[in-house]
Design a protein around this motif. Structure first.
Motif, PDB file in Angstrom:
ATOM      1  N   ALA A  21      42.122  24.991  43.563  1.00  0.00           N
ATOM      2  CA  ALA A  21      42.875  26.193  43.002  1.00  0.00           C
ATOM      3  C   ALA A  21      42.069  27.528  42.934  1.00  0.00           C
ATOM      4  O   ALA A  21      42.804  28.763  43.226  1.00  0.00           O
ATOM      5  N   ARG A  22      40.719  27.207  42.946  1.00  0.00           N
ATOM      6  CA  ARG A  22      39.852  28.367  42.737  1.00  0.00           C
ATOM      7  C   ARG A  22      39.080  28.534  44.239  1.00  0.00           C
ATOM      8  O   ARG A  22      37.993  29.425  44.057  1.00  0.00           O
ATOM      9  N   ASP A  23      39.271  28.005  45.113  1.00  0.00           N
ATOM     10  CA  ASP A  23      38.532  27.524  46.168  1.00  0.00           C
ATOM     11  C   ASP A  23      39.309  28.852  47.313  1.00  0.00           C
ATOM     12  O   ASP A  23      40.384  28.690  47.470  1.00  0.00           O
ATOM     13  N   VAL A  24      38.307  29.714  47.570  1.00  0.00           N
ATOM     14  CA  VAL A  24      38.967  30.841  48.637  1.00  0.00           C
ATOM     15  C   VAL A  24      39.378  30.300  49.883  1.00  0.00           C
ATOM     16  O   VAL A  24      40.397  30.598  50.433  1.00  0.00           O
ATOM     17  N   GLU A  25      38.776  29.373  50.561  1.00  0.00           N
ATOM     18  CA  GLU A  25      39.078  28.850  51.835  1.00  0.00           C
ATOM     19  C   GLU A  25      40.448  28.145  51.472  1.00  0.00           C
ATOM     20  O   GLU A  25      41.528  28.056  52.507  1.00  0.00           O
ATOM     21  N   ILE A  26      40.658  27.316  50.325  1.00  0.00           N
ATOM     22  CA  ILE A  26      41.752  26.685  50.377  1.00  0.00           C
ATOM     23  C   ILE A  26      42.997  27.567  50.157  1.00  0.00           C
ATOM     24  O   ILE A  26      44.283  27.230  50.544  1.00  0.00           O
ATOM     25  N   HIS A  27      42.645  28.694  49.238  1.00  0.00           N
ATOM     26  CA  HIS A  27      43.753  29.665  49.028  1.00  0.00           C
ATOM     27  C   HIS A  27      44.337  30.272  50.334  1.00  0.00           C
ATOM     28  O   HIS A  27      45.308  30.314  50.523  1.00  0.00           O
ATOM     29  N   GLU A  36      47.301  35.294  54.555  1.00  0.00           N
ATOM     30  CA  GLU A  36      46.274  35.730  53.770  1.00  0.00           C
ATOM     31  C   GLU A  36      44.886  35.391  53.783  1.00  0.00           C
ATOM     32  O   GLU A  36      44.696  34.047  54.588  1.00  0.00           O
ATOM     33  N   LYS A  37      44.113  36.249  53.564  1.00  0.00           N
ATOM     34  CA  LYS A  37      42.474  36.075  53.748  1.00  0.00           C
ATOM     35  C   LYS A  37      41.592  36.849  52.966  1.00  0.00           C
ATOM     36  O   LYS A  37      42.220  37.935  52.733  1.00  0.00           O
ATOM     37  N   ALA A  38      40.557  36.295  52.494  1.00  0.00           N
ATOM     38  CA  ALA A  38      39.566  37.522  51.859  1.00  0.00           C
ATOM     39  C   ALA A  38      38.823  38.280  52.722  1.00  0.00           C
ATOM     40  O   ALA A  38      38.192  37.872  53.709  1.00  0.00           O
ATOM     41  N   VAL A  39      38.866  39.476  52.138  1.00  0.00           N
ATOM     42  CA  VAL A  39      38.367  40.459  53.313  1.00  0.00           C
ATOM     43  C   VAL A  39      37.148  41.328  52.448  1.00  0.00           C
ATOM     44  O   VAL A  39      36.455  42.060  53.138  1.00  0.00           O
ATOM     45  N   GLY A  40      37.275  41.040  51.237  1.00  0.00           N
ATOM     46  CA  GLY A  40      35.915  41.739  50.457  1.00  0.00           C
ATOM     47  C   GLY A  40      35.702  41.152  49.142  1.00  0.00           C
ATOM     48  O   GLY A  40      36.386  40.243  48.794  1.00  0.00           O
ATOM     49  N   GLY A  41      34.598  41.365  48.601  1.00  0.00           N
ATOM     50  CA  GLY A  41      33.954  40.668  47.491  1.00  0.00           C
ATOM     51  C   GLY A  41      33.822  39.013  47.986  1.00  0.00           C
ATOM     52  O   GLY A  41      33.121  39.024  48.736  1.00  0.00           O
ATOM     53  N   VAL A  42      34.196  38.213  46.906  1.00  0.00           N
ATOM     54  CA  VAL A  42      33.706  36.699  47.212  1.00  0.00           C
ATOM     55  C   VAL A  42      34.749  36.270  48.322  1.00  0.00           C
ATOM     56  O   VAL A  42      35.959  36.417  48.050  1.00  0.00           O
ATOM     57  N   THR A  43      34.336  35.777  49.479  1.00  0.00           N
ATOM     58  CA  THR A  43      35.096  35.583  50.442  1.00  0.00           C
ATOM     59  C   THR A  43      34.997  34.056  51.087  1.00  0.00           C
ATOM     60  O   THR A  43      35.740  33.685  51.820  1.00  0.00           O
ATOM     61  N   THR A  44      33.996  33.187  50.186  1.00  0.00           N
ATOM     62  CA  THR A  44      33.760  31.850  50.390  1.00  0.00           C
ATOM     63  C   THR A  44      33.724  31.240  49.176  1.00  0.00           C
ATOM     64  O   THR A  44      33.361  31.914  48.290  1.00  0.00           O
ATOM     65  N   ALA A  49      33.975  33.161  36.898  1.00  0.00           N
ATOM     66  CA  ALA A  49      34.306  34.208  36.111  1.00  0.00           C
ATOM     67  C   ALA A  49      33.531  35.539  36.364  1.00  0.00           C
ATOM     68  O   ALA A  49      32.309  35.448  36.717  1.00  0.00           O
ATOM     69  N   GLY A  50      34.183  36.591  36.414  1.00  0.00           N
ATOM     70  CA  GLY A  50      33.712  37.899  36.899  1.00  0.00           C
ATOM     71  C   GLY A  50      33.687  38.544  38.205  1.00  0.00           C
ATOM     72  O   GLY A  50      33.501  39.390  38.843  1.00  0.00           O
ATOM     73  N   ASP A  51      33.927  37.140  39.130  1.00  0.00           N
ATOM     74  CA  ASP A  51      34.016  37.386  40.536  1.00  0.00           C
ATOM     75  C   ASP A  51      35.436  38.387  40.887  1.00  0.00           C
ATOM     76  O   ASP A  51      36.362  38.295  40.254  1.00  0.00           O
ATOM     77  N   VAL A  52      35.262  39.069  41.992  1.00  0.00           N
ATOM     78  CA  VAL A  52      36.196  40.175  42.554  1.00  0.00           C
ATOM     79  C   VAL A  52      36.431  39.392  44.126  1.00  0.00           C
ATOM     80  O   VAL A  52      35.461  39.026  44.672  1.00  0.00           O
ATOM     81  N   VAL A  53      37.475  39.330  44.505  1.00  0.00           N
ATOM     82  CA  VAL A  53      38.018  39.259  45.870  1.00  0.00           C
ATOM     83  C   VAL A  53      39.090  40.147  46.256  1.00  0.00           C
ATOM     84  O   VAL A  53      40.191  40.485  45.574  1.00  0.00           O
ATOM     85  N   THR A  54      38.999  40.432  47.494  1.00  0.00           N
ATOM     86  CA  THR A  54      40.029  41.545  47.884  1.00  0.00           C
ATOM     87  C   THR A  54      40.752  40.358  48.921  1.00  0.00           C
ATOM     88  O   THR A  54      39.964  40.175  49.983  1.00  0.00           O
ATOM     89  N   THR A  67      43.451  43.697  45.283  1.00  0.00           N
ATOM     90  CA  THR A  67      41.967  43.271  44.871  1.00  0.00           C
ATOM     91  C   THR A  67      42.004  42.660  43.511  1.00  0.00           C
ATOM     92  O   THR A  67      42.730  43.137  42.482  1.00  0.00           O
ATOM     93  N   ALA A  68      41.744  41.354  43.322  1.00  0.00           N
ATOM     94  CA  ALA A  68      42.017  40.812  42.020  1.00  0.00           C
ATOM     95  C   ALA A  68      40.446  40.470  41.027  1.00  0.00           C
ATOM     96  O   ALA A  68      39.563  40.173  42.025  1.00  0.00           O
ATOM     97  N   LYS A  69      40.418  40.332  40.109  1.00  0.00           N
ATOM     98  CA  LYS A  69      39.084  39.654  39.453  1.00  0.00           C
ATOM     99  C   LYS A  69      39.673  38.673  38.362  1.00  0.00           C
ATOM    100  O   LYS A  69      40.519  38.590  37.730  1.00  0.00           O
ATOM    101  N   VAL A  70      38.525  37.701  38.394  1.00  0.00           N
ATOM    102  CA  VAL A  70      38.492  36.470  37.749  1.00  0.00           C
ATOM    103  C   VAL A  70      38.081  36.857  36.328  1.00  0.00           C
ATOM    104  O   VAL A  70      36.796  37.205  36.200  1.00  0.00           O
ATOM    105  N   THR A  71      39.024  36.802  35.061  1.00  0.00           N
ATOM    106  CA  THR A  71      38.797  37.277  34.023  1.00  0.00           C
ATOM    107  C   THR A  71      38.299  36.259  32.977  1.00  0.00           C
ATOM    108  O   THR A  71      37.652  36.282  31.798  1.00  0.00           O
ATOM    109  N   VAL A  72      38.905  35.139  33.128  1.00  0.00           N
ATOM    110  CA  VAL A  72      38.622  34.023  32.202  1.00  0.00           C
ATOM    111  C   VAL A  72      38.148  32.802  33.009  1.00  0.00           C
ATOM    112  O   VAL A  72      38.835  32.407  34.100  1.00  0.00           O
TER     113      VAL A  72
END
Length: 150
Positions: A21-27, A36-44, A49-54, A67-72
């Protein structure tokens, strides 16, 4: 503010479900319908916690970025993310995992506020809330299929 809650039972260990559920490639795989694809921040890899992904995706025929941030992060039971930039006024997404006999109950709680005040409220009632519910449910079903194949 609409709250979408979806429960999905997955015949797989809790750690596998949580990490998928928190794997960028699986998302990206589980949201193929919206390209949907990750284009900024953590992309793989696995979000922490604290990661940001666009994310960039096509929703309702419009290419957009969010752009989302993992807070917990409480592995393997719960993680939360919030929107820090995007089309919504705000959103808060709780991903909860409960170990059960023969598998894991995955619970998504997605609460959002549309932009544009009363016009946004009208859009929620007419189509947006149903669209977002389908998006959450379809992603959960795709994640379940991946987890149960492994």
């Amino acid at each position: 503010m609409p709250l979408i809650e979806h429960h999905e039972f997955i015949k797989a260990p809790i750690e596998r479900c949580f990490d998928l559920a928190r794997d960028v490639e699986i998302h990206t795989q589980t949201t193929a319908d919206t390209r949907e694809k990750a284009v900024g921040g953590v992309t793989t890899g696995l979000l922490q916690a604290g990661d940001v992904v666009t994310w960039e995706a096509v929703h309702l025929g419009i290419r957009q970025r969010l752009t989302a941030k993992v807070t917990v992060m409480n592995r393997p039971y719960l993680f939360e993310d919030i929107m820090i930039k995007g089309a919504f006024h705000s959103f808060h997404h709780i991903h909860e995992f409960i170990e059960q006999d023969n598998g894991t109950l995955m619970i998504d709680r997605f609460q959002y506020q549309s932009p544009l005040g009363l016009l946004g409220d009208l859009a929620d009632r007419l189509f947006l809330e149903n669209y977002m519910k389908r998006f959450i449910v379809n992603r959960a079903i795709a994640l379940k299929e991946i987890a149960e194949r492994m």
